[in-house]
Design an enzyme around this catalytic site. Structure first.
Site, PDB file in Angstrom:
ATOM      1  N   LEU A  29      53.518  54.741  25.084  1.00 44.96           N
ATOM      2  CA  LEU A  29      52.151  54.758  24.622  1.00 44.96           C
ATOM      3  C   LEU A  29      51.785  55.221  23.304  1.00 44.96           C
ATOM      4  O   LEU A  29      50.802  55.137  22.593  1.00 44.96           O
ATOM      5  CB  LEU A  29      51.533  56.019  25.715  1.00 44.96           C
ATOM      6  CG  LEU A  29      51.431  55.467  27.108  1.00 44.96           C
ATOM      7  CD1 LEU A  29      50.960  56.702  28.004  1.00 44.96           C
ATOM      8  CD2 LEU A  29      50.612  54.402  27.623  1.00 44.96           C
ATOM      9  N   GLY A  30      52.777  56.031  22.758  1.00 42.65           N
ATOM     10  CA  GLY A  30      52.470  56.506  21.465  1.00 42.65           C
ATOM     11  C   GLY A  30      53.583  57.399  21.013  1.00 42.65           C
ATOM     12  O   GLY A  30      54.392  58.088  21.855  1.00 42.65           O
ATOM     13  N   PHE A  83      55.836  65.592  17.286  1.00 49.26           N
ATOM     14  CA  PHE A  83      56.753  66.508  18.229  1.00 49.26           C
ATOM     15  C   PHE A  83      57.469  65.613  19.316  1.00 49.26           C
ATOM     16  O   PHE A  83      58.361  66.113  20.281  1.00 49.26           O
ATOM     17  CB  PHE A  83      56.083  67.614  18.800  1.00 49.26           C
ATOM     18  CG  PHE A  83      55.578  68.659  17.933  1.00 49.26           C
ATOM     19  CD1 PHE A  83      56.160  69.180  17.035  1.00 49.26           C
ATOM     20  CD2 PHE A  83      54.268  68.583  17.489  1.00 49.26           C
ATOM     21  CE1 PHE A  83      55.754  70.200  15.991  1.00 49.26           C
ATOM     22  CE2 PHE A  83      53.698  69.521  16.582  1.00 49.26           C
ATOM     23  CZ  PHE A  83      54.364  70.267  15.980  1.00 49.26           C
ATOM     24  N   ASP A 140      44.441  71.411  16.134  1.00 48.38           N
ATOM     25  CA  ASP A 140      44.504  70.038  15.999  1.00 48.38           C
ATOM     26  C   ASP A 140      43.491  69.280  16.713  1.00 48.38           C
ATOM     27  O   ASP A 140      43.981  68.119  17.523  1.00 48.38           O
ATOM     28  CB  ASP A 140      46.043  69.301  16.412  1.00 48.38           C
ATOM     29  CG  ASP A 140      46.182  68.029  15.650  1.00 48.38           C
ATOM     30  OD1 ASP A 140      45.342  67.676  14.620  1.00 48.38           O
ATOM     31  OD2 ASP A 140      47.408  67.448  15.989  1.00 48.38           O
TER      32      ASP A 140
END
Length: 1196
Positions: A205-206, A210, A324
């Site tokens: 997915l990505g 981290f 974030d």
């Protein structure tokens, strides 16, 4: 839809498989390579950042990915075409969707390791594959790593379990399937094992800073989850531990209520920490990209803002900083089924506010707060800045401050909002990077470096990436103005934009100490929509209300579904050979995967197909989401919803009784002429000792005769409160009247807190003949049954004590009837999660036809002011598709400050005097258009503030301004604690509005309710209210009208506040007055101010009760509609143990027209008409109202 990866600097080579594989997917993957890609997925540096290699491409157009959560049935007979990514010529890969219905669906990769140097956020299910806006520098060192094909590797230790450690050393990572950067070498169809579950990797997915995120299938179930595999590099190990600890803390909260991603468990796989999350659909950035970065209307921005602000409110209360927040980290849960339902993800950068360190690299640059850029101390306010940038980007379709560097970022901010204050610049540790101090001046001031100066010093060239350059934030209101709005809708849009900009400026305040907080954001008029009250007829306003429906509290299925799940478990891992599995205790399973079985015996309706849409019907009200709600674990909650499908209810009678917690039973489609009845959970009537039997529902109660058809509604006795299983629930969710036998023996606070409410209720439901009396109604007439409650006066020798305490009584109305228009087969959901001691604060109008979701939603407003002057209005808004008008009035006053002063000292003074509860609304025939004008003028009532006002220790503020809509005079509440006599007017333009709430010892003041002039007809009405935020705002919660709750002071010593049930006609009509001239009520002060009678306006109907009511009861008044030539009434027969003997007098003053005098019509109702009753507390009297136009079924 499946992932669409654009910008891969590679091409695809397809190999045939060596062996057949069995997997969750049953189809093959085909890849299409398209040339001339503008985006580059290559490059990863110390921060895993990527920028576009193309000079002519704007830096904020990354690609999007969308993923389907559908899961095909495993079919081992279909081969796979293995996909391996090699570095190669520039191009981008388009991966078509994986379909559950066709074998041409696609699967990404085979049993090969697949690694992509994409740069995506930590937990984004869909990440843009071009620009990583958190990056600082560009390093194009490698693009894609090729992994040799090998079968899935599962390393076992002596115990046979997967080796799991929380932290590992660099040496360990060298031989544990990780590369030099600490990333796990992902293998297609690899199995990740926790101590309780196994997950099969489906697709990538990505990738984030981290770690990486993969889509996995939870074996043995039909669940798809997202697993975040953290790097095991030492530099990321500590942050991984922090993220795990934060997720563990959040797991104790309701992820659905507070709108953050649900974490299922944490485990170790080959020395990598794996976090299992629920699978979400699409992030806001990809949503914008999918819509070609077109601006989002404010009516859609509002629910997103509200939900994210709710999440930030919870984080702030926990002392956590997300750090974030950006569109990529705000995920749409299910855009097709739950539009604009969002959750906050990615807590990889989160930290506790106490551990915030200055000059820490935090936040993506576009959304970076000034204190981070300048190196100032920071707190949770940085998240509010980020949220302001996010909503500005949604509004513009483009980032507000798209700085290519920190210098550009602070330059953009300074050009639009001005330079930061001198004291901020002087305190910043990084100020000198961007600002120079003019040392020649006697008062040296900071000035921003010019782009040339900055470039000369740093070598970083300044860029201009803004699409809109504003001299001030106010200029934003002029951009992207819609052209398809006319008339009042355009006025609504302009007013909405003004409030939006006002809130945006508060969110983007450079000084963090002056920046708006999440609570203040939720109470801002833009969120509460109080500024839209002047446009109740606007279709645009109606649409705004409907869009905010998604913000309602959600049913917590975890309490009934996941009780068998593993509780929160943490296995300490002192070494690499020790297993670690951490199961988060927060909603371990989505509600659509497991639901309680359907059981008509327990009134539980479980519908796994539509349970994901099972929301509370309580209206959202600001700051209510801070309440941690606990659902009764002893009773299953239904998960079906009438908006999606109508299923036959478990009872095939003409009358359906819905106990609290089980509201929303759908009426059978075959019973269009019957009644769809909702039990108003208003007031438990306690007339026995605490040892009373819990409520039992007998089948005889539901066996009713077939009543005539038509739009009819009934309010069932509010004393029907409890099911047997609820007695074990410790959180009290009902307001109770103190029983007489208990009042003299036990302190109220102790009884309120230490006993389960299930045993305190009168078992009147056990009487089979409760509703056996047949009510004869005209088929064309709707039925309204009103309920008024009063506590019988207890003769004691301490009457004088009550007199002295009477002036301290607080008039409180904490419940209203809900009158909605809906098809018989479309009953709204009414389940609710309740927390103890949380006051009901709001109400909702829910009107929807069969198989549709048209909901009118409103919510209360907690004002930021701390004064006692509060305002309330009855909002009348159009509600489609039914034109029927519904009026809901909410009154819920919180007197916590006064209640905390004294503890109850007199048990006798807890009893109420004889009080009449009245509700007055206007009623007129409706039309199918939304332009039907209500021609009733507003009545101003002034000069009465001294007539019947009592000396209260706290004083009364008798000034209130605004237009009155509806005023409710609730019953008196007598208590020993010092409380002001308050009655907040629903219209702000009433001078001396508190005169209606002042009472002598044995007199009750009556108030005239005037119908405010509205410029259009309405089919839904919400009462907004503004309250001062007390120190206990966490105790506020949306009010589900079918499950009202009881409020208590924080010190748990305040008296009970009984909730009143009112019924309001479904048509807008003229105001009515109810003066009560009886010896027991003393002198009446009606303060009447007659409105001018228009040709279509009926006369003010006045109902008198000349006979003394004594101390035995009260009456609910409902008036006949205008234009009705005959005013008939039929009294329902009730057993003697339920109702009082109350005289109901309706004399010749009830006129069908303002032009007809009493002499023209004889008295149509005999004076002194008695309803067979006994000294209980309620009277049920039905009067026909306006003729029904459509076959609607209002729910109460």
């Amino acid at each position: 839809m499946a992932p669409v990866y654009e910008g891969m600097a590679s091409h695809v080579q397809v190999f045939s498989p060596h062996t057949l594989q069995s997997s969750a997917f049953c189809s093959v993957k085909k890849l299409k390579v398209e040339p001339s890609s503008n985006w580059d997925m290559t490059g990863y540096g110390s921060h895993s950042k990527v920028y576009s290699q193309s000079k002519n491409i704007p830096p904020s157009q990354p690609a999007s990915t969308t993923v389907s959560t559908s899961l095909p049935i495993p079919n081992p007979s279909l081969p796979y075409e293995q996909t391996i990514i090699f570095p190669g010529s520039t191009g981008h890969i388009v991966v078509t969707s994986a379909s559950s219905t066709s074998v041409t669906g696609q699967v990404l990769g085979g049993p090969h390791n697949l690694m992509r140097r994409s740069t995506v956020s930590l937990l984004d299910t869909y990440q843009k594959c071009g620009l990583k806006r958190k990056s600082e520098e560009i390093e194009n060192t490698s693009s894609v790593q090729i992994i040799e094909e090998h079968p899935p590797m599962i390393q076992n230790n002596a115990s046979g379990a997967t080796v799991a450690t929380a932290t590992t050393s660099t040496a360990t990572s060298k031989n544990s399937g990780s590369n030099s950067e600490g990333d796990y070498q992902l293998v297609q169809h690899e199995v990740l094992c926790s101590m309780t579950n196994t997950y099969e990797v489906l697709e990538f997915l990505g990738r984030g800073t981290f770690g990486q995120v993969v889509k996995c299938w939870k074996r043995g179930t039909n669940e798809i989850v997202a697993i975040k595999i953290l790097k095991n590099h030492p530099s990321y190990a500590r942050q991984g531990q922090i993220e795990v600890s934060i997720l563990a803390r959040l797991s104790t909260e309701s992820a659905d209520d507070y709108n953050f991603v649900r974490a299922y468990e944490c485990f170790q796989h080959k020395n990598h920490t794996c976090l299992v999350f629920e699978m979400l659909e699409q992030n806001l950035y990809d949503f914008l990209k999918q819509n070609k970065f077109s601006p989002l209307p404010l009516k859609y921005i509002r629910p997103v803002l509200q939900q994210v602000a709710t999440a930030l409110m919870k984080l702030k209360s926990l002392g956590l900083i997300h750090a974030d927040l950006k569109p990529e980290n705000i995920m749409l849960v299910d855009p097709s089924r739950q539009p604009y339902r969002v959750k906050v993800i990615d807590f990889g950068s989160a930290s506790h506010v106490s551990k915030a360190v200055c000059s820490t690299y935090l936040q993506s640059r576009y959304y970076r707060a000034p204190e981070i850029i300048l190196g100032l101390p920071f707190c949770e306010a940085i998240d509010m800045w980020s949220l302001g940038c996010v909503i500005a980007e949604l509004f513009l379709g483009w980032p507000l401050y798209p700085g290519a560097s920190e210098y550009d970022q602070i330059r953009y901010i300074s050009q639009t909002q001005g330079l930061p204050a001198e004291y901020l610049l002087s305190a910043g540790t990084k100020t000198t990077r961007f600002f120079n101090r003019d040392t020649d001046s006697p008062y040296p001031l900071w000035r921003l470096k010019t782009p040339d100066d900055h470039e000369a010093e740093t070598g970083i060239k300044s860029k201009e990436a803004r699409k809109y350059i504003f001299n001030c934030l106010d200029d934003m209101a002029q951009v992207n103005m819609t052209t398809d709005l006319e008339g009042s809708d355009m006025l609504v849009e302009k007013a909405d934009r003004r409030e939006f900009i006002d809130l945006l400026k508060k969110m983007l305040t450079i000084d963090a100490d002056k920046r708006v907080t999440p609570i203040e954001t939720l109470n801002h008029p833009f969120v509460t929509m109080t500024h839209l009250l002047d446009f109740p007829h606007s279709a645009h306003v109606k649409s705004c209300f409907q869009n905010m429906e998604i913000c309602k509290r959600r049913v917590n299925m975890y309490d009934t579904v996941n009780q068998s799940k593993t509780p929160f478990i943490t296995h300490v891992a002192p070494s690499t050979s020790t297993n670690l599995t951490m199961t988060f205790n927060n909603q371990l399973t989505t509600v659509h995967n497991q639901a309680p079985t359907t059981s008509s015996a327990t009134l539980s309706l479980a519908n796994p197909e539509v349970s994901i849409l099972n929301y509370q019907s309580a209206l959202y009200q600001p700051s209510a989401a801070s309440m941690a709600a606990v659902a009764p674990r002893s009773m299953p909650l239904q998960t079906g919803t009438a908006q999606i499908c109508a299923r036959p209810d478990p009872f095939q009678q003409a009358l359906i009784v819905c106990p609290p917690g089980f509201q929303g039973l759908q009426a059978s489609p075959s019973k269009h002429a019957g009644y769809s009845v909702r039990m108003e959970n208003a007031v438990p009537i306690v007339t026995q000792a605490p040892g009373a039997q819990p409520l039992q529902i007998q089948p005889g109660l539901l066996a009713q005769q077939a009543w005539p058809g038509g739009a009819q509604q009934i309010l069932l006795p509010p004393a029907w409160q409890q099911l047997t299983g609820v007695a074990t629930h410790t959180s009290v969710q009902h307001a109770a009247v103190i029983p007489e036998t208990m009042a003299g023996t036990q302190q109220l606070a102790d009884w309120r807190n230490t006993h389960a409410h299930g045993s305190h209720y009168n078992p009147i439901m056990q009487q089979p003949a409760l509703l056996t009396g047949h009510v004869t109604l005209p088929a064309a007439q709707p039925l309204n049954v009103g309920v008024a409650h009063v506590m019988r006066q207890q003769p004691t020798s301490t009457t004088s004590s009550r007199k002295s305490k009477q002036h301290q009584s607080s008039v409180r109305n904490v419940s209203t009837c809900e009158v909605t228009s809906s098809q018989a087969i479309s009953s709204p959901q009414r389940s609710k999660r309740v927390k103890e001691n949380t006051p009901p604060r709001c109400a909702m109008v829910h009107s929807s036809p069969a198989c549709s979701t048209s909901v009118t939603c409103g919510w209360g407003d907690v004002a930021s002011s701390t004064t006692r002057e509060r305002q309330r209005q009855t909002i009348v808004i159009p509600d489609t598709p039914s034109p029927t008008v519904s009026v809901i009035t909410i009154s819920s006053d919180t007197d916590e400050e006064e209640e905390q002063k004294h503890a109850p000292t007199s048990t006798v003074s807890k009893q109420r005097k004889n009080v009449i509860s009245c509700v007055t609304v206007h009623d007129s025939p409706y039309s199918d258009s939304s332009s039907n004008t209500s021609p009733y003028s507003v009545q101003q009532r002034t000069g009465h503030n001294g007539t019947n006002t009592l000396d209260t220790k706290g004083g009364l503020e008798n000034h209130c301004t605004g237009n009155p809509r509806t005023i409710i005079v609730p019953p008196l509440k007598t208590q020993a604690s010092e409380v002001l006599v308050e009655c907040d007017s629903l219209g702000p333009a009433i001078s001396a509005s508190h005169h209606s709430s002042s009472f002598k010892s044995k007199s009750s003041s009556t108030v005239t309710s005037t119908s405010g002039h509205s410029s259009g007809s309405s089919s839904g009405a919400i009462a907004y209210r503004q309250q001062r935020p007390g120190p206990h705002f966490q105790q506020q919660q949306p009010l589900n009208l079918s499950q009202a709750q009881q409020h208590m002071a924080a010190d748990r010593t305040g008296s009970h506040r009984r909730q009143q049930a009112y019924i309001t006609p479904t048509m807008a009509q003229a105001p009515y007055t109810f003066p009560h001239n009886s010896p027991s009520h003393g002198t009446v002060h009606p303060h009447l101010a007659a409105a001018a009678h228009l040709p279509t306006q009926p006369h003010l109907y006045t109902y008198t009760a000349p006979t003394a009511l004594g101390s035995t009861g009260t009456v609910a008044h409902l008036v006949a509609s205008q234009g009705s030539a005959r005013h008939t009434v039929q009294h329902t027969a009730y057993p003697a143990s339920i109702v009082h003997q109350v005289p109901v007098s309706m004399g010749p003053r009830v006129l069908p027209s303002p032009t007809i005098h009493p002499s023209q019509y004889p008295a149509q109702f005999a004076h002194q008409t008695y309803i067979s009753a006994s000294p209980a507390s309620t009277v049920y009297t039905g009067y026909p109202l306006s003729p029904a136009k459509v076959n609607q079924y209002p729910y109460i």
